[in-house]
Design a protein around this motif. Structure first.
Motif, PDB file in Angstrom:
ATOM      1  N   VAL A   6      55.091  21.345  43.059  1.00 56.38           N
ATOM      2  CA  VAL A   6      54.923  20.438  41.839  1.00 56.38           C
ATOM      3  C   VAL A   6      55.132  21.261  40.526  1.00 56.38           C
ATOM      4  N   THR A   7      55.930  20.918  39.554  1.00 54.14           N
ATOM      5  CA  THR A   7      56.007  21.753  38.506  1.00 54.14           C
ATOM      6  C   THR A   7      54.714  21.134  37.469  1.00 54.14           C
ATOM      7  N   PRO A   8      54.463  22.326  36.378  1.00 60.25           N
ATOM      8  CA  PRO A   8      53.585  21.876  35.352  1.00 60.25           C
ATOM      9  C   PRO A   8      53.987  20.455  34.712  1.00 60.25           C
ATOM     10  N   GLU A   9      55.225  20.183  34.576  1.00 61.90           N
ATOM     11  CA  GLU A   9      55.517  18.831  33.799  1.00 61.90           C
ATOM     12  C   GLU A   9      55.128  17.848  34.740  1.00 61.90           C
ATOM     13  N   GLN A  10      55.548  17.822  35.723  1.00 57.73           N
ATOM     14  CA  GLN A  10      55.258  16.813  36.776  1.00 57.73           C
ATOM     15  C   GLN A  10      53.714  16.574  36.795  1.00 57.73           C
ATOM     16  N   LYS A  11      52.767  17.642  36.859  1.00 60.42           N
ATOM     17  CA  LYS A  11      51.407  17.473  37.053  1.00 60.42           C
ATOM     18  C   LYS A  11      50.953  16.941  35.716  1.00 60.42           C
ATOM     19  N   LYS A  12      51.421  17.237  34.577  1.00 60.48           N
ATOM     20  CA  LYS A  12      50.985  16.639  33.373  1.00 60.48           C
ATOM     21  C   LYS A  12      51.264  15.182  33.391  1.00 60.48           C
ATOM     22  N   SER A  13      52.591  14.726  33.734  1.00 57.93           N
ATOM     23  CA  SER A  13      53.196  13.476  33.705  1.00 57.93           C
ATOM     24  C   SER A  13      52.311  12.566  34.640  1.00 57.93           C
ATOM     25  N   VAL A  14      51.826  13.239  35.705  1.00 55.84           N
ATOM     26  CA  VAL A  14      51.152  12.296  36.760  1.00 55.84           C
ATOM     27  C   VAL A  14      49.811  12.054  36.332  1.00 55.84           C
ATOM     28  N   ALA A  15      48.975  13.134  35.831  1.00 49.32           N
ATOM     29  CA  ALA A  15      47.720  13.099  35.116  1.00 49.32           C
ATOM     30  C   ALA A  15      47.579  12.167  34.043  1.00 49.32           C
ATOM     31  N   GLU A  16      48.288  12.116  33.169  1.00 49.09           N
ATOM     32  CA  GLU A  16      48.647  11.348  32.142  1.00 49.09           C
ATOM     33  C   GLU A  16      48.617   9.866  32.572  1.00 49.09           C
ATOM     34  N   GLY A  47      58.115  13.895  55.536  1.00 45.89           N
ATOM     35  CA  GLY A  47      59.382  13.874  54.807  1.00 45.89           C
ATOM     36  C   GLY A  47      59.350  13.523  53.412  1.00 45.89           C
ATOM     37  N   GLY A  48      58.081  13.383  52.894  1.00 41.83           N
ATOM     38  CA  GLY A  48      57.542  12.857  51.277  1.00 41.83           C
ATOM     39  C   GLY A  48      58.287  14.104  50.333  1.00 41.83           C
ATOM     40  N   LYS A  49      58.792  13.423  49.435  1.00 47.10           N
ATOM     41  CA  LYS A  49      59.500  14.393  48.447  1.00 47.10           C
ATOM     42  C   LYS A  49      58.556  14.783  47.210  1.00 47.10           C
ATOM     43  N   THR A  50      58.838  15.714  46.529  1.00 43.85           N
ATOM     44  CA  THR A  50      58.088  15.995  45.443  1.00 43.85           C
ATOM     45  C   THR A  50      58.816  15.614  44.271  1.00 43.85           C
ATOM     46  N   VAL A  51      58.564  14.172  44.033  1.00 41.32           N
ATOM     47  CA  VAL A  51      59.141  13.331  43.033  1.00 41.32           C
ATOM     48  C   VAL A  51      57.884  12.478  42.454  1.00 41.32           C
ATOM     49  N   LYS A  52      58.351  12.070  41.187  1.00 39.66           N
ATOM     50  CA  LYS A  52      57.091  11.216  40.579  1.00 39.66           C
ATOM     51  C   LYS A  52      56.782  10.010  41.138  1.00 39.66           C
ATOM     52  N   SER A  53      57.751   9.320  41.795  1.00 39.84           N
ATOM     53  CA  SER A  53      57.447   8.317  42.666  1.00 39.84           C
ATOM     54  C   SER A  53      56.700   8.555  44.041  1.00 39.84           C
ATOM     55  N   ASN A  54      56.431   9.694  44.295  1.00 40.34           N
ATOM     56  CA  ASN A  54      55.601  10.143  45.618  1.00 40.34           C
ATOM     57  C   ASN A  54      54.430  10.965  45.199  1.00 40.34           C
ATOM     58  N   LEU A  55      54.043  11.151  44.032  1.00 37.68           N
ATOM     59  CA  LEU A  55      53.106  12.081  43.672  1.00 37.68           C
ATOM     60  C   LEU A  55      51.664  11.179  42.795  1.00 37.68           C
ATOM     61  N   ALA A  56      50.718  11.618  43.270  1.00 39.16           N
ATOM     62  CA  ALA A  56      49.428  10.903  42.806  1.00 39.16           C
ATOM     63  C   ALA A  56      48.331  11.803  42.341  1.00 39.16           C
ATOM     64  N   TYR A  57      47.817  11.359  41.608  1.00 36.07           N
ATOM     65  CA  TYR A  57      46.428  12.435  40.835  1.00 36.07           C
ATOM     66  C   TYR A  57      45.195  11.933  41.848  1.00 36.07           C
ATOM     67  N   ALA A  58      44.711  12.993  42.133  1.00 36.03           N
ATOM     68  CA  ALA A  58      43.458  12.883  43.390  1.00 36.03           C
ATOM     69  C   ALA A  58      42.528  13.633  42.966  1.00 36.03           C
ATOM     70  N   CYS A  59      41.303  13.299  43.484  1.00 35.06           N
ATOM     71  CA  CYS A  59      40.282  14.128  43.208  1.00 35.06           C
ATOM     72  C   CYS A  59      40.188  15.073  44.356  1.00 35.06           C
TER      73      CYS A  59
END
Length: 146
Positions: A6-16, A47-59
């Motif tokens: 996960v890139t820093p940009e993806q992390k920021k985007s998913v968190a926001e 088989g999950g990819k590291t793309v925004k549609s497969n990333l979620a923000y989780a505790c």
């Protein structure tokens, strides 16, 4: 090629996008003792990819309990049901708050499986929700849009 990390940009985007709330149990990051993670909805091991549609923000609790699970047995029907997918499903269609907003109740097989598997009503979370509700800081104001 899809980046496996996960890139820093993806992390920021998913968190926001998640409004800094766990997309599973709706815990708010600003009240958490541990930092939140970017979670693969479909795990990389399946088989999950590291793309925004497969990333979620989780505790950390939800992330650790989910691990690489995508389905489990519904405690009521005994049938296999999928764990909640925050990119394809709406939270309010599968879950609701108890009258005092301390517990999350599953309204569907997916809701019940997710609550049981990710341990949404862990003692510490229930206690925190009670305190935050008494101060007007719980539940989070807005549902996350799809």
């Amino acid at each position: 090629m899809v980046n496996k990390r996960v890139t820093p940009e993806q992390k920021k985007s998913v968190a926001e996008y998640a409004k800094y709330c766990c997309e599973y149990c709706r815990s708010q990051e600003k009240f958490a003792m541990q930092s939140f993670s970017i979670e693969h909805i479909i795990p990389r091991s399946k088989g999950g990819k590291t793309v925004k549609s497969n990333l979620a923000y989780a505790c950390q609790g939800c992330n650790a309990h989910k691990y690489n699970k995508t389905e489990e047995y519904d405690p009521i029907t005994g049938k296999i049901a999928s764990i909640f997918n925050p990119r394809k499903q709406r939270w309010v269609e599968h879950f609701k708050w108890s009258d005092d907003f301390s517990m999350i109740i599953g309204m569907t097989p997916t809701g019940r499986v997710t609550i049981d598997t990710l341990k949404f009503n862990r003692d510490g979370l229930v206690n925190l929700r009670k305190i935050l509700y008494s101060t007007g800081d719980h539940p989070p104001d807005e549902e996350i849009a799809l």
